[in-house]
Design an enzyme around this catalytic site. Structure first.
Site, PDB file in Angstrom:
ATOM      1  N   ASP A 170       0.828  -1.208   0.000  1.00 17.47           N
ATOM      2  CA  ASP A 170       0.000   0.000   0.000  1.00 17.47           C
ATOM      3  C   ASP A 170       0.862   1.257   0.000  1.00 17.47           C
ATOM      4  OD1 ASP A 170      -1.818  -2.013   0.461  1.00 17.47           O
ATOM      5  OD2 ASP A 170      -2.938  -0.923   1.984  1.00 17.47           O
ATOM      6  N   ASP A 201      -8.860   2.037  -9.266  1.00 15.01           N
ATOM      7  CA  ASP A 201      -8.903   0.791  -8.513  1.00 15.01           C
ATOM      8  C   ASP A 201      -8.825   1.056  -7.005  1.00 15.01           C
ATOM      9  OD1 ASP A 201      -8.673  -2.219  -8.597  1.00 15.01           O
ATOM     10  OD2 ASP A 201      -6.829  -1.752  -7.505  1.00 15.01           O
ATOM     11  N   GLU A 238     -13.882   2.690  -8.110  1.00 19.26           N
ATOM     12  CA  GLU A 238     -14.285   1.401  -7.559  1.00 19.26           C
ATOM     13  C   GLU A 238     -14.399   1.578  -6.053  1.00 19.26           C
ATOM     14  OE1 GLU A 238     -12.852  -3.231  -6.991  1.00 19.26           O
ATOM     15  OE2 GLU A 238     -11.416  -1.580  -6.948  1.00 19.26           O
TER      16      GLU A 238
END
Length: 508
Positions: A170, A201, A238
């Site tokens: 991340d 995303d 998303e």
């Protein structure tokens, strides 16, 4: 008001079309099928990641400004954009900035080196601090199934955060230099290459769970910077979450995918009862509009992370036609997952919902994976579907044509929907639009004939714009629909009364 594509199409690049015989879908394969997409009526395509990556799916990027050699070159990508734009199709590429591959040069320089200038690009934490903050485990979400998201690098005293897997690290957007890097990536694709926008995303996870309130704020700032690069760039998020969590993201993003609605549609199709879906949808849209009046609701049946609608409905072609009719007559901007138009099947794990598109023409079909579900003996290849006027493909094409031509059905923003006949749970009925352009939509959710009386002002809807199959009649104000049939009616000019229609061809 922006002119948005009325229907979009998701392409999982590896599985779509092979141009060079290596068994892997590629950019030139998409170029070769642009005529097919245009003929279907598609006005926008979302292509899954094409940047260099060690995985088959490419959602763990190692170079944000490159093209994976498996898929082609930057020149191929530029050619894809040129051919798509000439066909009236916009191109949205997947932008995966929540994480990178652990093989990305940034991570390789950061791992095991606390003094690296790239160390702050990622989220690192000692075991003691993880325990003190109560972060050792995370609650599972629909899109991220890693309970313990902290991963060890050999020789490093701290762990890095990776909520999807230990192969994906991340990023830390509290680091200003990282934001500058990502802005440069956006500028490269939008300005130098010419893409029309990004599918974003894991948009709900840019900041970790303990700072989740920062996520919509981040995207608002990102959208402002993107607008300065390319004012008409399209951003679709998303955000796999419930309605109230999704809504604030519309403050920055043009659109977000409507996962809640897709699950509601699935439930309707399985139960064969509408369960007050339209009032629920209207309430949801009011929540969205409270954050952005011009929101775009990206509706869908499934995508590359979900079980295919074909398998959810056990390959029942009649129900798949009904699913298509519901999706393509609802408000918003529909996204089709490649192969839905021919009824492709697929259940988890992920590779099995991303199987090769069945063209029925071996030279262009991909072979990177042996199909488990979408085999020729279970799914009609496109080449066969084209020879059968009653196939699922032609239902999709007719509905997309209707959406592209109808003001009431095709409006992407500020579109209206009103419930009609709520007392009939076996029928899903609604009015789209207003005034002379309005349409009455009726879906029979069951395997039995259903009859509906068109009374009061509804009686003026007497012109058939679409009907799925010929088990249908409209006579003396009484509508009869056969099993899983759908009809779209427009108004008789001048309200002079209703013509009698015994049977209407499905694909007129």
């Amino acid at each position: 008001m922006q002119d948005y594509p009325r229907v979009c199409y998701e392409i999982f690049v590896r599985s779509f079309s092979d141009s060079n015989g290596d068994g892997i879908g590629d950019l030139n394969g998409i170029i070769n099928q642009m005529g097919y997409l245009a003929g279907l009526g598609i006005q926008g395509i979302w292509i899954t990641p094409v940047q260099p990556s060690p995985s088959y799916h490419k959602y763990d990027v190692t170079d944000y400004c490159g093209i994976d050699p498996e898929f082609g070159t930057l020149d191929d990508f530029r050619r894809l954009l040129s051919v798509a734009h000439a066909a009236g199709i916009r191109v949205y590429m997947d932008l995966v900035i929540h994480h990178t591959s652990i093989r990305h040069p940034w991570f390789k320089q950061a791992a095991g080196n606390p003094g690296s200038s790239y160390r702050p690009y990622y989220r690192w934490m000692s075991d003691e601090l993880i325990d003190a903050m109560g972060l050792k485990e995370r609650a599972l979400t629909e899109d991220a199934h890693t309970i313990n998201p902290w991963h060890r690098v050999q020789g490093d005293r701290e762990r890095f955060l990776g909520i999807f897997s230990r192969e994906m690290a991340d990023l830390n957007f509290d680091e200003p230099r990282l934001n500058d890097e990502i802005d440069a990536v956006a500028r490269f694709w939008l300005k130098e290459i010419g893409v029309d926008g990004f599918r974003l995303d894991a948009a709900r996870h840019i900041y970790p769970d303990w700072e989740k309130e920062k996520n919509p704020v981040f995207w608002t700032g990102f959208a402002q910077r993107v607008a300065a690069i390319k004012p008409d760039a399209y951003l679709i998020g998303e955000v796999w979450a419930e309605t109230e969590t999704v809504a604030p993201f519309f403050r920055g993003l043009n659109a977000n995918f409507n996962f809640d609605a897709s699950f509601k549609i699935e439930a309707m199709l399985i139960s064969e009862r509408q369960d007050r879906f339209i009032p629920w949808l209207i309430r949801q849209r009011e929540v969205f509009a409270g954050h952005a009046a011009g929101f775009v609701d990206a509706v869908m049946l499934s995508n590359h992370d979900q079980q295919r609608i074909g398998s959810t409905l056990s390959g029942n072609t009649a129900k798949l036609k009904l699913a298509a009719a519901i999706l393509l007559t609802l408000p918003g901007q529909p996204f089709l997952y490649y192969g839905e138009e021919i009824g492709m099947l697929g259940r988890k794990p992920d590779p099995a919902i991303r199987e090769p598109f069945l063209w029925g023409e071996p030279p262009i079909e991909t072979t990177w994976r042996r199909a488990v579900y979408s085999k020729k003996e279970r799914v009609q290849p496109l080449s066969d579907a084209l020879r059968h006027p009653a196939s699922l493909f032609y239902v999709y094409r007719a509905l997309i044509r209707l959406r592209n031509e109808s003001v009431a059905i095709g409006q992407v923003q500020f579109n209206e929907i009103r419930e009609f006949c709520p007392e009939r749970p076996e029928l899903l009925t609604y009015i789209r639009g207003s005034g002379e352009d309005a349409c009455l939509v009726v879906h029979n959710l069951t395997a039995r004939y259903q009859t509906l009386s068109l009374t009061h002002d509804i009686v003026r809807y007497g012109i058939v714009r679409y009907v799925t199959h010929t088990a249908f009649s409209l006579k003396a104000g009484v509508l009869r629909l056969g099993k899983y049939n759908s009809v779209v009616l427009t108004q008789v000019a001048g309200n002079i009364g209703q013509p009698e229609t015994e049977v209407s061809p499905a694909l007129s």
